[in-house]
Design a protein around this motif. Sequence first.
Motif, PDB file in Angstrom:
ATOM      1  N   HIS A  76      -5.504   4.603  -1.551  1.00  0.00           N
ATOM      2  CA  HIS A  76      -4.209   4.075  -1.282  1.00  0.00           C
ATOM      3  C   HIS A  76      -3.768   4.685  -0.353  1.00  0.00           C
ATOM      4  CE1 HIS A  76      -4.030  -0.432  -2.714  1.00  0.00           C
ATOM      5  NE2 HIS A  76      -4.806  -0.090  -3.745  1.00  0.00           N
TER       6      HIS A  76
ATOM      7  N   ASN B   9       0.834  -1.611  -0.006  1.00  0.00           N
ATOM      8  CA  ASN B   9       0.177  -0.136   0.476  1.00  0.00           C
ATOM      9  C   ASN B   9       0.817   1.281   0.376  1.00  0.00           C
ATOM     10  OD1 ASN B   9      -2.458   1.659   0.348  1.00  0.00           O
ATOM     11  ND2 ASN B   9      -1.629   2.297   1.980  1.00  0.00           N
TER      12      ASN B   9
ATOM     13  N   ASN C 119       3.432  -5.057  -8.605  1.00  0.00           N
ATOM     14  CA  ASN C 119       3.611  -4.568  -7.712  1.00  0.00           C
ATOM     15  C   ASN C 119       4.533  -5.003  -7.269  1.00  0.00           C
ATOM     16  OD1 ASN C 119       4.262  -1.785  -6.529  1.00  0.00           O
ATOM     17  ND2 ASN C 119       3.633  -2.687  -4.767  1.00  0.00           N
TER      18      ASN C 119
ATOM     19  N   VAL D 211       2.122   1.865  -3.198  1.00  0.00           N
ATOM     20  CA  VAL D 211       1.233   2.468  -4.451  1.00  0.00           C
ATOM     21  C   VAL D 211       1.360   3.719  -3.723  1.00  0.00           C
ATOM     22  CG1 VAL D 211      -1.145   2.164  -5.157  1.00  0.00           C
ATOM     23  CG2 VAL D 211       0.374   0.197  -5.134  1.00  0.00           C
TER      24      VAL D 211
ATOM     25  N   MET E  77      -1.764  -2.869 -10.221  1.00  0.00           N
ATOM     26  CA  MET E  77      -1.455  -4.111  -8.123  1.00  0.00           C
ATOM     27  C   MET E  77      -0.321  -5.440  -8.058  1.00  0.00           C
ATOM     28  SD  MET E  77      -2.818  -1.337  -6.983  1.00  0.00           S
ATOM     29  CE  MET E  77      -2.875  -1.796  -4.779  1.00  0.00           C
TER      30      MET E  77
END
Length: 587
Positions: free
Chosen positions: A317, A122, A195, A125, A192
Amino acid sequence: MHKIFSALQRNNRMLVKGFKLDKAFFVSKIFMTVYGSIITFIGIILPKYMLDAIQNKSYKRAILVLGISFMINMIGSIVDRIYSPYSAVATEKMNVSITEEFLNKSFSLKVSYFENEKAYSNYSVAFDNCAGIVHSAVDIFFGTLSACINLTVAFSLLIWMNKAVFIFMICIIVAQLMIERKRKKIMFDYQMEVNRDNRQLNYLYRLFYVPQFMRDIRVNSLKDFVYKKKKEATDGIVEKVERMSKRGGNVSLKVAIVSHFETLLTSLYFIYETVRGKIALGDFFVALNSYSTIKSSIASILSSCNSIYENDLYITHYENFMNEPELSDKDGAIELKSISEIEFRNVCFSYPNATQEALTNVSFVIREGEKIAIVGRNGAGKTTIIKLLLRLYEPCAGTIIINGRDIYDYKVSSLRNAVGVLFQDYTIYPFSIGDNVRVGKNVGDESVKRAIEKVGMLNKVLSLKKGIDTAITNQMEDSGVELSGGEAQRIAIARMYVCSASTLILDEPTSNLDPLIENELYDTILDDSKGKTVIIISHRLAFTYKMDKIICLQDGHIIEEGTHNELVKLKNGVYKQMVDVNIKKYE
């Protein structure tokens, strides 16, 4: 409906954030939006007057139209020349402010937050998009404002158009954008997914250019091993890219097919209306330009809706991270000037996801001016004690007392300022030697040189062309120097000699040093710190006989405590066993 309203609220918060960061930039954006709409209007109607002039064989009128077009283009170029550099600078300043706020937040969080993989993902991002979400919110607002103005102008020019045909065309545009929204969702899901893979791959790429990694890979022939790990990471990314490309490609094809049909039908309709005499030839081009403007404006508005949705995914996020509870001071917390006593009372602690406690019912007292050694095997819990003392973590049970008061009674910043710490995994920064000793403290060059002298490095440093201004490594400056492991550790130890804190903590401070230098440094450290509390953590025992007290840990428990002479008398004591092993090394 609630989700849409919530997304609008979050985007609006980012818009307000951008406005507060640079109000003048917002005013300039309003001017450019109005200016752009005026240019759009002129661009729609100008071809009509040019065509009318040609049909009427009016050379002067045609020249006039060309002159107006030329002047508009020139003014546009001048405005762009002035605005573009200003916009770039303003944008970058906003980026700096937003990133600084984000990093300040990260410094205020508990260390345990970053040890959770989901939380770390999290964070990644949120950090990658912290500035982008503000700029996107600003662009969405002004893009929508511009589209609404242009839409109003174009509608007024197509008032004659058949309403059923017009509604049909609008439905096609909406269908295109709904499909496009699906493509953006696919792209977000892909980001996502990759990542974690990208984080692994970025670390592996560092192995190819960071000097200490490069040396280890070459000396130990680890190239094939590293390449295998890199291939595993890249294979995962390639598989995800292939899957995303197929899904995204299918969606893009649908958008293209709908767009081609829409263009064909629109052109046929305007040609039909021109041939049957409903509109003049000049109005045909106005109609095409107006419809194109309506199409792009509606597309911009609906795209803004999609962008709000897409931006909201990242805003969520970001706000989740920014709303994480901070390591804060309790109400009424006081400043800690200096430490006269440290007490652990039945302290227990477990690391996140650990299966057993790192510390169990640990109790001890350290008084001002004492020289303490905390010893034990690797993993005994020695460094954990220091992390708890500095409030990098918080105990699961028990109490830490400073100067007779609960540790939570003091402000975190003042607690950490009252302690000078050198961890075993110290960092040497790619800055000057002087900066590496100061590490942000307001210390003069002479004090830095004295500190370097105490660790036996002054002659070496002064022999360098730039002396203490010489950079360490060439990552920041081409003239930087490489230090050996022992030399780097001595520079790190020198930080303790410019530290004004009354309590000093050194965690495995001599792990890279030879026995002679190690002995000299311990003598210097202890002599130089008279009146100060010194805590040294180590599993090496060459210095422990000089300490006032030794705390011996095993599996998170304090199993022995006393002076060197007291502990070596314990027949089956762990400390005695460690001393005996150290002595046998030199027999």
